[in-house]
Design an enzyme around this catalytic site. Structure first.
Site, mmCIF file in Angstrom:
data_model
loop_
_atom_site.group_PDB
_atom_site.id
_atom_site.type_symbol
_atom_site.label_atom_id
_atom_site.label_comp_id
_atom_site.label_asym_id
_atom_site.label_seq_id
_atom_site.Cartn_x
_atom_site.Cartn_y
_atom_site.Cartn_z
ATOM 1 N N TYR A 161 0.830 -1.208 0.000
ATOM 2 C CA TYR A 161 0.000 0.000 0.000
ATOM 3 C C TYR A 161 0.864 1.258 0.000
ATOM 4 C CZ TYR A 161 -3.410 3.476 1.583
ATOM 5 O OH TYR A 161 -4.209 4.594 1.702
ATOM 6 N N LYS A 165 0.987 4.306 -2.889
ATOM 7 C CA LYS A 165 0.672 5.713 -2.635
ATOM 8 C C LYS A 165 1.887 6.612 -2.857
ATOM 9 C CE LYS A 165 -3.646 5.126 -1.821
ATOM 10 N NZ LYS A 165 -4.658 5.650 -2.783
#
Length: 255
Positions: A161, A165
């Site tokens: 994750y 990002k």
């Protein structure tokens, strides 16, 4: 009396991916309250239509369109539907995203990586590229993508994750430079943990407690606080802001 904010967004059209629930819903409602027509692009068409009806009941304009952001053909259909209804697109909010597994590197799989990157990275490329063609023809537009403080500080057990990002922050800076000559601004925001969201529900209990403990203001963000910053970055009040990553983390990340 009509407010200045409503006058500014009147006649504007925004596409919000993953706009039917959670932070996406807050963004849709915020823009609609400011007089913007909003396209709710979401896989959950029932939830999208429910939100469309709620906005219409409040005299706002919204259009629910079933959209799978991982499928370029679905995005093309969504854009065609938006243009058919409203005639133009001024804003794109790349909100759709997933958390993915919270586990150390040695427990992750290639399938885990593919699932998160398909939505958090590749889908944003596809959606932006497709919407962008229309914006470039009009030489106007503003794009905001949701990144995360995880993309700045890389929390443990969140390498998939966090790296997805970090990619959002990186391509925002590149796209902003590429598109400035075409009259298009590109920014992203990096929230910390946002309370009462689907993504929070995917986290182990210990991780949510740890995340809040890292926020100097001592609480999660509220979805409407994130939505307010998105609306600002889309607005003419941010007319000289591009390539930026705006922190919305209660002080957790400040660079």
């Amino acid at each position: 009396m009509t407010s200045q904010a409503e006058l500014q967004f009147s006649g504007r059209v925004a596409v919000v991916t993953g706009g039917a629930a959670s932070v996406g819903r807050a963004i849709v409602e915020n823009l609609a309250q400011r007089g913007c027509a909003v396209v709710i692009a979401d896989r959950d068409i029932a939830a999208a239509r429910s939100l469309e009806a709620a906005i219409a009941a409040g005299a706002g304009q919204a259009l629910a369109l079933e959209t799978d952001v991982t499928d370029p053909a679905s995005i093309e259909r969504m854009v065609s539907g938006a243009l058919g209804r409203f005639g133009h697109i001024d804003f794109l909010v790349n909100n759709a995203g997933i958390l993915g597994p919270v586990k150390p590197l040695w427990e992750t799989t290639d399938a885990d990586v593919e699932r998160v990157y398909a939505i958090n990275v590749r889908a944003v490329f596809s959606c932006t590229r497709i919407v962008l063609r229309h914006m470039m023809e009009r030489r106007a537009g503003a794009i905001v993508t949701l990144a995360s403080v995880a993309g700045k500080d890389g929390p443990k057990d969140m390498s998939i994750y966090a790296s997805s990002k970090a990619a959002v922050i990186g391509f925002t800076k590149s796209w902003g430079k590429e598109l400035a000559p075409h009259g298009i601004r590109v920014n992203c925001i990096s929230p910390s943990l946002i309370g009462a969201t689907g993504m929070q529900g995917e986290m182990p209990a210990w991780f949510g407690v740890d995340s809040v403990g890292r926020i100097p203001m001592g609480r999660p963000a509220h979805a409407d606080e994130v939505a307010n910053v998105v609306s600002f970055l889309l607005s003419d009040e941010a007319s000289f802001v591009t390539c930026a990553c705006y922190d919305v983390s209660g002080g957790r990340a400040s660079y």
